[in-house]
Write an enzyme that holds these catalytic residues in place. Structure first.
Site, mmCIF file in Angstrom:
data_model
loop_
_atom_site.group_PDB
_atom_site.id
_atom_site.type_symbol
_atom_site.label_atom_id
_atom_site.label_comp_id
_atom_site.label_asym_id
_atom_site.label_seq_id
_atom_site.Cartn_x
_atom_site.Cartn_y
_atom_site.Cartn_z
ATOM 1 N N HIS A 61 0.852 -1.201 0.000
ATOM 2 C CA HIS A 61 0.000 0.000 0.000
ATOM 3 C C HIS A 61 0.886 1.248 0.000
ATOM 4 O O HIS A 61 0.689 2.174 -0.792
ATOM 5 C CB HIS A 61 -0.922 -0.015 1.220
ATOM 6 C CG HIS A 61 -1.529 1.323 1.552
ATOM 7 N ND1 HIS A 61 -2.516 1.898 0.795
ATOM 8 C CD2 HIS A 61 -1.263 2.193 2.571
ATOM 9 C CE1 HIS A 61 -2.837 3.072 1.321
ATOM 10 N NE2 HIS A 61 -2.094 3.285 2.398
ATOM 11 N N ASP A 72 7.168 23.193 -25.069
ATOM 12 C CA ASP A 72 7.078 21.815 -24.561
ATOM 13 C C ASP A 72 8.145 21.665 -23.478
ATOM 14 O O ASP A 72 8.824 22.636 -23.133
ATOM 15 C CB ASP A 72 7.303 20.797 -25.691
ATOM 16 C CG ASP A 72 6.619 19.463 -25.384
ATOM 17 O OD1 ASP A 72 6.867 18.919 -24.301
ATOM 18 O OD2 ASP A 72 5.830 18.986 -26.221
ATOM 19 N N TRP A 126 7.407 -0.352 4.100
ATOM 20 C CA TRP A 126 7.983 0.341 2.941
ATOM 21 C C TRP A 126 9.394 0.820 3.231
ATOM 22 O O TRP A 126 10.153 1.120 2.318
ATOM 23 C CB TRP A 126 7.091 1.500 2.500
ATOM 24 C CG TRP A 126 7.297 2.787 3.239
ATOM 25 C CD1 TRP A 126 6.948 3.036 4.531
ATOM 26 C CD2 TRP A 126 7.896 3.979 2.741
ATOM 27 N NE1 TRP A 126 7.285 4.321 4.860
ATOM 28 C CE2 TRP A 126 7.874 4.942 3.780
ATOM 29 C CE3 TRP A 126 8.445 4.371 1.517
ATOM 30 C CZ2 TRP A 126 8.387 6.229 3.639
ATOM 31 C CZ3 TRP A 126 8.941 5.664 1.387
ATOM 32 C CH2 TRP A 126 8.915 6.566 2.438
ATOM 33 N N SER A 156 12.751 6.696 -13.043
ATOM 34 C CA SER A 156 11.726 7.515 -13.690
ATOM 35 C C SER A 156 11.653 8.888 -13.026
ATOM 36 O O SER A 156 11.576 9.918 -13.711
ATOM 37 C CB SER A 156 10.373 6.796 -13.598
ATOM 38 O OG SER A 156 9.333 7.674 -13.899
ATOM 39 N N SER A 157 11.709 8.900 -11.682
ATOM 40 C CA SER A 157 11.637 10.181 -10.966
ATOM 41 C C SER A 157 12.840 11.049 -11.278
ATOM 42 O O SER A 157 12.710 12.262 -11.472
ATOM 43 C CB SER A 157 11.596 9.944 -9.457
ATOM 44 O OG SER A 157 10.397 9.334 -9.103
ATOM 45 N N HIS A 179 12.999 11.387 4.484
ATOM 46 C CA HIS A 179 12.372 12.618 4.953
ATOM 47 C C HIS A 179 12.227 13.651 3.847
ATOM 48 O O HIS A 179 11.136 14.196 3.666
ATOM 49 C CB HIS A 179 13.037 13.200 6.201
ATOM 50 C CG HIS A 179 12.098 14.176 6.817
ATOM 51 N ND1 HIS A 179 11.042 13.793 7.607
ATOM 52 C CD2 HIS A 179 11.961 15.501 6.637
ATOM 53 C CE1 HIS A 179 10.322 14.845 7.912
ATOM 54 N NE2 HIS A 179 10.851 15.901 7.341
ATOM 55 N N GLU A 220 11.758 12.999 0.942
ATOM 56 C CA GLU A 220 10.683 12.436 0.119
ATOM 57 C C GLU A 220 9.324 13.002 0.541
ATOM 58 O O GLU A 220 8.462 13.274 -0.290
ATOM 59 C CB GLU A 220 10.697 10.903 0.237
ATOM 60 C CG GLU A 220 9.509 10.174 -0.366
ATOM 61 C CD GLU A 220 9.420 10.292 -1.877
ATOM 62 O OE1 GLU A 220 10.438 10.619 -2.511
ATOM 63 O OE2 GLU A 220 8.320 10.068 -2.413
ATOM 64 N N TYR A 231 8.794 15.905 1.592
ATOM 65 C CA TYR A 231 8.678 17.250 1.021
ATOM 66 C C TYR A 231 8.625 17.208 -0.495
ATOM 67 O O TYR A 231 8.078 18.117 -1.122
ATOM 68 C CB TYR A 231 9.815 18.132 1.551
ATOM 69 C CG TYR A 231 9.592 18.370 3.014
ATOM 70 C CD1 TYR A 231 8.700 19.341 3.435
ATOM 71 C CD2 TYR A 231 10.160 17.536 3.970
ATOM 72 C CE1 TYR A 231 8.413 19.512 4.774
ATOM 73 C CE2 TYR A 231 9.883 17.700 5.312
ATOM 74 C CZ TYR A 231 9.012 18.685 5.711
ATOM 75 O OH TYR A 231 8.709 18.833 7.031
ATOM 76 N N SER A 250 -1.043 27.276 -3.761
ATOM 77 C CA SER A 250 -0.672 28.677 -4.004
ATOM 78 C C SER A 250 -1.242 29.196 -5.322
ATOM 79 O O SER A 250 -1.242 30.408 -5.558
ATOM 80 C CB SER A 250 0.851 28.835 -4.023
ATOM 81 O OG SER A 250 1.394 28.451 -2.788
ATOM 82 N N HIS A 285 15.153 12.096 13.050
ATOM 83 C CA HIS A 285 14.003 12.160 13.965
ATOM 84 C C HIS A 285 13.077 10.958 13.768
ATOM 85 O O HIS A 285 12.200 10.717 14.573
ATOM 86 C CB HIS A 285 13.248 13.498 13.852
ATOM 87 C CG HIS A 285 12.543 13.719 12.552
ATOM 88 N ND1 HIS A 285 12.415 14.948 11.967
ATOM 89 C CD2 HIS A 285 11.914 12.867 11.705
ATOM 90 C CE1 HIS A 285 11.737 14.853 10.844
ATOM 91 N NE2 HIS A 285 11.433 13.590 10.664
ATOM 92 N N HIS A 286 13.286 10.218 12.669
ATOM 93 C CA HIS A 286 12.505 8.987 12.458
ATOM 94 C C HIS A 286 13.056 7.827 13.275
ATOM 95 O O HIS A 286 12.468 6.753 13.281
ATOM 96 C CB HIS A 286 12.541 8.595 10.974
ATOM 97 C CG HIS A 286 11.815 9.553 10.093
ATOM 98 N ND1 HIS A 286 10.483 9.420 9.781
ATOM 99 C CD2 HIS A 286 12.232 10.682 9.467
ATOM 100 C CE1 HIS A 286 10.113 10.412 8.985
ATOM 101 N NE2 HIS A 286 11.156 11.199 8.793
ATOM 102 N N THR A 338 7.166 26.695 7.240
ATOM 103 C CA THR A 338 5.831 26.151 6.947
ATOM 104 C C THR A 338 4.762 27.118 7.452
ATOM 105 O O THR A 338 3.756 27.362 6.773
ATOM 106 C CB THR A 338 5.652 24.766 7.607
ATOM 107 O OG1 THR A 338 6.783 23.960 7.279
ATOM 108 C CG2 THR A 338 4.391 24.081 7.114
ATOM 109 N N LYS A 351 4.193 29.931 5.149
ATOM 110 C CA LYS A 351 3.303 29.579 4.037
ATOM 111 C C LYS A 351 1.840 29.630 4.465
ATOM 112 O O LYS A 351 1.001 30.222 3.789
ATOM 113 C CB LYS A 351 3.642 28.184 3.511
ATOM 114 C CG LYS A 351 4.915 28.187 2.711
ATOM 115 C CD LYS A 351 5.166 26.864 2.062
ATOM 116 C CE LYS A 351 6.085 27.025 0.874
ATOM 117 N NZ LYS A 351 5.486 27.696 -0.265
ATOM 118 N N ARG A 353 1.485 0.102 15.343
ATOM 119 C CA ARG A 353 1.153 0.059 13.918
ATOM 120 C C ARG A 353 1.573 -1.301 13.348
ATOM 121 O O ARG A 353 2.293 -2.059 13.986
ATOM 122 C CB ARG A 353 1.846 1.195 13.164
ATOM 123 C CG ARG A 353 3.353 1.132 13.216
ATOM 124 C CD ARG A 353 4.011 2.395 12.701
ATOM 125 N NE ARG A 353 3.893 2.529 11.258
ATOM 126 C CZ ARG A 353 4.704 3.285 10.517
ATOM 127 N NH1 ARG A 353 5.697 3.959 11.075
ATOM 128 N NH2 ARG A 353 4.537 3.373 9.222
#
Lengths: 43, 530
Positions: free
Chosen positions: B82, B111, B147, B174-175, B258, B260, B262, B273, B307-308, B333, B336, B455
């Site tokens: 998932h 283009d 994951w 690809s990314s 991390h 990722e 963002y 925006s 921090h993870h 943040t 924003k 979890r």
């Protein structure tokens, strides 16, 4: 000014150079990380 | 930001002698940014339902205590797949789809700079997605270690791990190719007068996101390559038995993981925006501070990764550093969120569906942000770690955050893409069902986590039963209400009220100067920007 019909060769060169630089940087990070971990584990 | 055109030639179709090819070859061989954008968005929509189906398997199993529908091994495969599908197969391709469609039009380019690479970037995805999904049918099933693919657990996987890692390599490739294309396009293809600080916020957020991708995707690729050699070629990068260091993998993974977050949320910020000023009928408040805040968030996202992993037992100085740096992210943040609110302040507001999704984003993403600050506090994180509080936190960021931004963006630009207005009434119903469903699903998970529910478990103590039942009901409501989104999109493609070029009430940006639907080729001659 650039149009699709008349692509500026200088712009094309710049695009190619930029793409290679950015892609090369990504490849460098990939290799450096593996080398760094290998050195850390070996050390 | 000023993007006023002077006698643009966008509607000049004199050179449009070649339109799209016919049939399948149009989609297989296309180098047109709009076609490729459409392919990305369709792929993301399909993956939304694939990954969403897995989420519903998880929520069905957790509806009540005990084992109901699936065995624990399959449950673990579902949580892993998932996440992988939603992150790499759905939300990232969705935003690349938006980038493909909108960036050339927003900067006045004909283009993307590298159209054939663009085609390749997309067509890697279906193969990668298929390889990833095929692992579910292999001996031993798909990857089931989460994951994050932490060793040593992931090294106990079956042979399907090789396929999963190959799929991650392809998705990452690809990314990276997409990011190269976006950077090169924005740096080289802007129309005359479109200086960097005149670019729409969506383009800015994507430019910064692309740099983040270039920086961190190779790190993930390196990490999973080492996992592959550990599992299949006898190396010991991360195997303690051979002198390796499993915690090192966590550092590598989160140095990617991390930023990722963002990579997913910055394009969302970009879409929000664009939407809020349009429906506030005011320019974006504090444009340049928005740009600097985006860059600040991107920089900080690279120095907070540990921090993870507060619970791995790092030195106090390390905990302090990562706690403080994580809290710092709240500042840009907040800039924003303040600017979006200030944009709405005394604006002539109207509440069409994209604006509803944008306002919901503002409130609900902020909830995810606040719980993030709570978890940044190292001693407190020891309590939250690996509980449902974490699940609630990141789902608030990713679902009513990123996904709502993507859906809001789809409604916002659908008339430009299709030439038809979508059904506003159905859009609003879809919004309210989604908003209620998403909160029913994820808010109770805060309570479950604080009460200590771990979890990634298929069964739980009976004390957690009530909120789990509520969460599952919400998940099914949210999941099935997305079928309505598909109906609205299909209906809009097939017909509806003709959209004008501007679509909305005096919106700002070059994309609104071309007719709706946007012609197959836009800006044969670059527009002039004052």
């Amino acid at each position: 000014m650039t149009t699709r019909q008349d692509i500026d060769p200088e712009l094309q060169r710049r695009i190619r150079r930029n793409a290679l630089m950015v892609g090369g940087f990504a490849l460098l990070i990939f290799v450096l990380y593996i080398v760094a971990v290998a050195l850390k584990v070996a050390g | 930001m000023t993007t006023i055109t002077q006698g643009h030639a966008a509607q000049d179709h004199a050179h449009d002698s070649h339109g799209p090819a016919r049939g399948l070859s149009r989609w297989l061989f296309t180098t047109n940014h709009k076609d490729i954008g459409t392919l990305y968005l369709l792929f993301a929509l399909v993956m939304l339902f694939v990954g969403g189906g897995m989420a519903l398997v998880i929520r069905a199993e957790l509806f009540q205590p005990g084992l109901q529908f699936v065995n624990p091994e399959f449950f673990n495969q579902m949580t892993t797949m998932h996440a992988l599908i939603m992150v790499f197969g759905m939300i990232m391709p969705a935003f690349v789809g938006f980038a493909n469609w909108m960036i050339p039009m927003m900067i006045g380019a004909p283009d993307m700079a590298l159209p054939r690479l663009n085609n390749w970037s997309f067509w890697i995805l279906p193969f990668a997605g298929t390889i990833l999904l095929s692992t579910l049918f292999m001996d031993g099933g798909g990857p089931a270690a989460g994951w994050t693919l932490y060793p040593p657990l992931v090294l106990q996987s079956g042979n399907s791990l090789a396929f999963a890692i190959f799929a991650v390599h392809l998705l990452g490739m690809s990314s990276i190719l997409g990011a190269i294309n976006i950077i090169v396009t924005v740096m080289n293809m802007r129309a005359p007068g479109m200086t960097l600080l005149k670019m729409p916020m969506f383009v800015w957020t994507w430019l910064i996101t692309a740099y983040l991708l270039i920086l961190v995707m190779p790190v993930l690729a390196g990490g999973v390559t080492m996992l592959l050699t550990d599992r299949f070629f006898g190396t010991s990068f991360f195997q303690a038995a051979g002198g390796g260091d499993p915690v090192l993998f966590q550092h590598i993974f989160w140095f990617f993981g991390h930023p990722e977050v963002y990579i997913i949320i910055l394009p969302s910020f970009g879409i929000i925006s664009q939407i809020i000023p349009t429906f506030s009928r005011k320019p974006l408040f504090g444009y340049s501070s928005m740009v600097y805040a985006t860059a600040g968030i991107a920089f900080l996202s690279c120095i907070v990764w540990a921090h993870h992993m507060f619970t791995v037992g790092m030195p106090l100085a390390g905990q302090m550093f990562f706690m403080m740096s994580t809290m710092l992210i709240a500042i840009p943040t907040a800039v924003k969120v303040f600017n979006w609110t200030a944009t709405m302040w005394r604006g002539s507001l109207s509440f069409e569906t994209p604006m509803l999704f944008a306002i919901a984003f503002l409130f609900l993403f902020s909830i995810g942000g606040f719980s993030g600050v709570m978890m940044a506090i190292a001693p407190v994180d020891f309590q939250y770690h690996d509980t449902y509080f974490i699940v609630a936190h990141f789902h608030y960021v990713l679902v009513p955050g990123a996904l709502f931004a993507a859906i809001g963006g789809a409604y916002f630009w659908l008339p430009k893409w299709t030439g038809h207005m979508y059904d506003e009434t159905l859009g609003k119903i879809h919004f309210w069902l989604s908003a209620v469903g998403v909160n029913l699903t994820f808010f109770p998970q805060h309570f479950l986590g604080l009460a200590g529910m771990p979890r990634r478990i298929p069964d739980y103590a009976t004390q957690f039963a009530d909120w789990n039942a509520v969460s599952s009901v919400g998940a099914f409501l949210f999941g099935f209400s997305q079928l309505m989104f598909v109906y609205i999109v299909v209906k809009c493609i097939r017909g509806g009220k003709q959209a004008t070029a501007q679509v909305w009430d005096n919106p700002e940006g070059l994309e609104w100067t071309v007719p709706s639907p946007a012609p197959y080729h836009t800006f044969d001659e670059a527009p002039l920007i004052k």
